[in-house]
Motif scaffolding. Structure first.
Motif, PDB file in Angstrom:
ATOM      1  N   ALA A  99       9.487 102.584  29.485  1.00 22.86           N
ATOM      2  CA  ALA A  99       9.662 102.563  30.940  1.00 22.86           C
ATOM      3  C   ALA A  99      11.145 102.671  31.290  1.00 22.86           C
ATOM      4  N   TYR A 100      11.988 101.943  30.558  1.00 18.97           N
ATOM      5  CA  TYR A 100      13.437 101.988  30.768  1.00 18.97           C
ATOM      6  C   TYR A 100      13.952 103.415  30.634  1.00 18.97           C
ATOM      7  N   ASP A 101      13.562 104.086  29.553  1.00 19.95           N
ATOM      8  CA  ASP A 101      14.084 105.428  29.289  1.00 19.95           C
ATOM      9  C   ASP A 101      13.523 106.459  30.264  1.00 19.95           C
ATOM     10  N   LEU A 125      14.159  98.449  37.754  1.00 17.17           N
ATOM     11  CA  LEU A 125      13.040  97.691  37.181  1.00 17.17           C
ATOM     12  C   LEU A 125      12.772  96.433  38.004  1.00 17.17           C
ATOM     13  N   ALA A 126      13.833  95.761  38.429  1.00 23.91           N
ATOM     14  CA  ALA A 126      13.656  94.572  39.262  1.00 23.91           C
ATOM     15  C   ALA A 126      13.100  94.938  40.626  1.00 23.91           C
ATOM     16  N   TRP A 127      13.571  96.050  41.194  1.00 25.41           N
ATOM     17  CA  TRP A 127      13.138  96.476  42.529  1.00 25.41           C
ATOM     18  C   TRP A 127      11.639  96.750  42.574  1.00 25.41           C
ATOM     19  N   ASP A 132      10.149  92.761  33.190  1.00 26.32           N
ATOM     20  CA  ASP A 132       9.729  92.431  31.837  1.00 26.32           C
ATOM     21  C   ASP A 132       8.973  93.546  31.129  1.00 26.32           C
ATOM     22  N   ARG A 133       8.917  94.736  31.746  1.00 27.21           N
ATOM     23  CA  ARG A 133       8.137  95.832  31.160  1.00 27.21           C
ATOM     24  C   ARG A 133       9.015  97.002  30.757  1.00 27.21           C
TER      25      ARG A 133
END
Length: 234
Positions: A99-101, A125-127, A132-133
């Motif tokens: 997910a990050y990439d 990701l926080a928004w 945590d994913r």
């Protein structure tokens, strides 16, 4: 209010068949929120493709950011497209990337250094509520989680225009409202938002939103604000 998009007598034809869009004219005001509605086959996806430069009109003029998009040389298209975020109904996440990439991908394509990527990706990701994913890959995420990652990827470059094609079509009603809230939040920051949807339950959830309705490739009521908006935002 300045226009970010202008369509002037636009027609779109695929091959030698009938026109998919005919004589479409409208303007989108900078910083406004629009719903694009209409039955299946009305031409909503085709109109959105013109907005995010995946398609050029067969006739007429499409102006984006004050310039004739049809006259842009190919060398300028990548820069224009970076000013536009796109959210697809089928997510289009890269399955073997985390997910990050996936969220970081537009920044990497734009040549942003790795040292300047982590902070904005963590912020996205926080928004979207998925702090945590970040290490999870798309096949392990739910449909709603995948769509939120797709939204984060679309907006990480702070686009001036966001185009979303049936973004709530594959999620339950509660998640649909949550996704709409994300679009609303982005709009509050100044991004012009266009959401194509067939879900009429969502249309009155954004006060002062505008509705454009396509019928058989022609646009009806291109500027009218939604009637009887609720007193508060979702």
């Amino acid at each position: 209010m300045a226009s970010i998009v202008q369509f002037e007598n636009v027609g779109l034809r695929y091959g030698s068949g009938d026109e998919t869009l005919s004589d479409v004219s409208f303007s989108l005001n900078t910083g406004s929120f629009y719903f694009l509605t209409g039955p299946s086959g009305a031409g909503k996806t085709s109109l959105l493709k013109l907005l995010y430069l995946a398609q050029r009109p067969s006739r007429g003029t499409v102006r984006l950011f004050g310039e004739d998009a049809g006259a842009l040389p190919r060398t300028r298209l990548p820069g224009f497209r970076r000013r536009i975020g796109v959210v697809f109904q089928d997510f289009r996440l890269v399955p073997h990337l985390s997910a990050y990439d996936n969220i970081a991908l537009p920044l990497r394509v734009a040549g942003v250094s790795e040292s300047d990527i982590e902070a904005p990706v963590r912020e996205m990701l926080a928004w979207v509520g998925l702090t945590d994913r970040g290490r999870a890959k798309p096949p392990t995420l739910s449909g709603g989680e995948q769509q939120r990652i797709a939204i984060a990827r679309a907006v990480i470059g702070r686009p001036e225009l966001l185009v979303a094609d049936e973004p709530t079509g594959n999620v339950d009603p509660d998640m649909a409202e949550r996704l709409l809230h994300l679009f609303d939040s982005l709009n509050r920051l100044g991004t012009t938002v266009v959401v194509a949807t067939h879900d009429f339950h969502l249309l009155n959830r954004i006060p002062n939103a505008h509705m454009m309705r396509l019928e058989k490739g022609r646009l009806n009521d291109p500027t009218g604000a939604l009637r009887n908006p609720p007193p508060g935002r979702a």
